[in-house]
Design a protein around this motif. Sequence first.
Motif, PDB file in Angstrom:
ATOM      1  N   THR A  17      34.648  45.232  45.274  1.00 31.70           N
ATOM      2  CA  THR A  17      34.686  43.963  44.554  1.00 31.70           C
ATOM      3  C   THR A  17      35.118  44.108  43.103  1.00 31.70           C
ATOM      4  O   THR A  17      35.515  43.125  42.483  1.00 31.70           O
ATOM      5  CB  THR A  17      33.303  43.266  44.583  1.00 31.70           C
ATOM      6  OG1 THR A  17      32.319  44.153  44.039  1.00 31.70           O
ATOM      7  CG2 THR A  17      32.926  42.886  46.000  1.00 31.70           C
ATOM      8  N   HIS A  18      35.037  45.315  42.537  1.00 30.61           N
ATOM      9  CA  HIS A  18      35.473  45.528  41.160  1.00 30.61           C
ATOM     10  C   HIS A  18      36.176  46.872  41.052  1.00 30.61           C
ATOM     11  O   HIS A  18      35.896  47.800  41.811  1.00 30.61           O
ATOM     12  CB  HIS A  18      34.285  45.506  40.182  1.00 30.61           C
ATOM     13  CG  HIS A  18      33.757  44.132  39.924  1.00 30.61           C
ATOM     14  ND1 HIS A  18      34.439  43.196  39.179  1.00 30.61           N
ATOM     15  CD2 HIS A  18      32.614  43.521  40.338  1.00 30.61           C
ATOM     16  CE1 HIS A  18      33.740  42.083  39.130  1.00 30.61           C
ATOM     17  NE2 HIS A  18      32.628  42.247  39.826  1.00 30.61           N
ATOM     18  N   GLU A  78      34.915  36.394  53.463  1.00 34.29           N
ATOM     19  CA  GLU A  78      36.145  37.099  53.077  1.00 34.29           C
ATOM     20  C   GLU A  78      37.105  37.218  54.253  1.00 34.29           C
ATOM     21  O   GLU A  78      38.321  37.092  54.086  1.00 34.29           O
ATOM     22  CB  GLU A  78      35.794  38.483  52.534  1.00 34.29           C
ATOM     23  CG  GLU A  78      35.107  38.452  51.175  1.00 34.29           C
ATOM     24  CD  GLU A  78      34.538  39.797  50.770  1.00 34.29           C
ATOM     25  OE1 GLU A  78      34.306  40.005  49.562  1.00 34.29           O
ATOM     26  OE2 GLU A  78      34.309  40.648  51.660  1.00 34.29           O
ATOM     27  N   ALA A 147      47.144  40.368  41.302  1.00 35.80           N
ATOM     28  CA  ALA A 147      45.887  39.763  41.750  1.00 35.80           C
ATOM     29  C   ALA A 147      44.706  40.671  41.418  1.00 35.80           C
ATOM     30  O   ALA A 147      43.643  40.205  40.979  1.00 35.80           O
ATOM     31  CB  ALA A 147      45.944  39.482  43.246  1.00 35.80           C
ATOM     32  N   CYS A 150      44.032  40.441  37.689  1.00 26.99           N
ATOM     33  CA  CYS A 150      43.350  39.189  37.343  1.00 26.99           C
ATOM     34  C   CYS A 150      41.879  39.266  37.730  1.00 26.99           C
ATOM     35  O   CYS A 150      41.002  38.845  36.971  1.00 26.99           O
ATOM     36  CB  CYS A 150      44.016  38.016  38.062  1.00 26.99           C
ATOM     37  SG  CYS A 150      45.663  37.578  37.474  1.00 26.99           S
ATOM     38  N   ARG A 151      41.608  39.810  38.905  1.00 29.59           N
ATOM     39  CA  ARG A 151      40.227  39.892  39.376  1.00 29.59           C
ATOM     40  C   ARG A 151      39.382  40.796  38.504  1.00 29.59           C
ATOM     41  O   ARG A 151      38.234  40.486  38.171  1.00 29.59           O
ATOM     42  CB  ARG A 151      40.215  40.410  40.817  1.00 29.59           C
ATOM     43  CG  ARG A 151      38.838  40.463  41.456  1.00 29.59           C
ATOM     44  CD  ARG A 151      38.815  41.374  42.664  1.00 29.59           C
ATOM     45  NE  ARG A 151      38.967  42.782  42.292  1.00 29.59           N
ATOM     46  CZ  ARG A 151      38.980  43.788  43.175  1.00 29.59           C
ATOM     47  NH1 ARG A 151      38.880  43.522  44.454  1.00 29.59           N
ATOM     48  NH2 ARG A 151      39.112  45.040  42.763  1.00 29.59           N
ATOM     49  N   ASP A 152      39.950  41.934  38.113  1.00 29.56           N
ATOM     50  CA  ASP A 152      39.177  42.959  37.412  1.00 29.56           C
ATOM     51  C   ASP A 152      39.286  42.840  35.896  1.00 29.56           C
ATOM     52  O   ASP A 152      38.708  43.653  35.176  1.00 29.56           O
ATOM     53  CB  ASP A 152      39.654  44.350  37.835  1.00 29.56           C
ATOM     54  CG  ASP A 152      39.446  44.586  39.320  1.00 29.56           C
ATOM     55  OD1 ASP A 152      38.497  44.021  39.877  1.00 29.56           O
ATOM     56  OD2 ASP A 152      40.242  45.330  39.909  1.00 29.56           O
ATOM     57  N   HIS A 153      40.042  41.859  35.395  1.00 31.14           N
ATOM     58  CA  HIS A 153      40.233  41.700  33.948  1.00 31.14           C
ATOM     59  C   HIS A 153      40.749  43.005  33.332  1.00 31.14           C
ATOM     60  O   HIS A 153      40.170  43.552  32.398  1.00 31.14           O
ATOM     61  CB  HIS A 153      38.927  41.273  33.271  1.00 31.14           C
ATOM     62  CG  HIS A 153      38.248  40.116  33.943  1.00 31.14           C
ATOM     63  ND1 HIS A 153      38.906  38.952  34.270  1.00 31.14           N
ATOM     64  CD2 HIS A 153      36.961  39.946  34.366  1.00 31.14           C
ATOM     65  CE1 HIS A 153      38.062  38.113  34.843  1.00 31.14           C
ATOM     66  NE2 HIS A 153      36.890  38.682  34.925  1.00 31.14           N
TER      67      HIS A 153
END
Length: 330
Positions: A17-18, A78, A147, A150-153
């Motif tokens: 998830t990260h 998911e 993507a 963006c998710r993980d900054h």
Amino acid sequence: MSDTTSRALSLLNLLQTHRHWPGAELAERLGVTERTVRRDVERLRELGYRIESTPGASGGYRLEAGSAVPPLLLTDEEAVAMAIGLRVAASQRLVDGPDTTLTALAKLEQVLPGPLRRRVNALAETVWPAGIRSGAPVSTEVLGELALACRDHERVRFTYTALSGEVTRRRVEPHVLAPADRHWYLLCWDLERNDWRTFRVDRLSRVEHTRVLFTPRPLTAEEIEEFILVARSWAPQNIEADAVMELPFDEMRAYFGQWGQGATAEGEGHTRWPMGGGDFRDAMYALSWIPAGVEYTTSLPSPEREELREALERMLRALDAPPPPPLTRS
């Protein structure tokens, strides 16, 4: 399922998830010691998961790509989202999209339990992708990398080819990916320009992860929508002109917001603003947004210049003339 196996699966879910997890935070989330986390990481490595670890107080773990695809752990939500996304992607202009996404979809739906498969079918019937069918082809690899960022900054670098053909290397903090009309757009904070920028993804290449994380800047859904709307309109028009207004650049940008993109300072007290449209009416609408009391000149070309003058003269005559009699109703 043993506690060890269950804990390892929970650890895997967190790692997926990260991009990066501090060891102490993983231990706290799982309710174990950091030593136990290290042992569970080793178990996952033995199963084929490539997990990178970094030592030190700020160290931690991140799941890396390996030489083969290991088993993927998905929640019910998911799995449903992925199946619907694959169905949408199969109909879009992704490079090698239809073949790749359809085979991936077949593999995923083959193992979906009956209730989840029914959810996918029901939702897919109501999902219709918004108008990017006829756009330029987009690399699925580039979309995937953006993507993740963006998710993980995570800050990234990429090469961008502008509509003019100019090629630049950009360093940005990616915020969101959005499909609009016929294209995909990346909204991000440009670290060199110190401002928000929107890039068409089909013109992006050579995406490079920097592993430098950032704190996202606040941005509302309405602001995101406006950025994308501006990006969609930023294309060659039938009419292109400039308006040079007697307004300092900073004041102009504060007034116009994102619609001031492309404007440049013209001396100390003036600003040059590119505008245009499909015909003289679009140019007239753009000019009407210049603040009241601000004088300006425009390079609107002919014959649109004469058409706009004629329309404005008729408007002035209509405003000077007496109003028509009120409508009588029988």
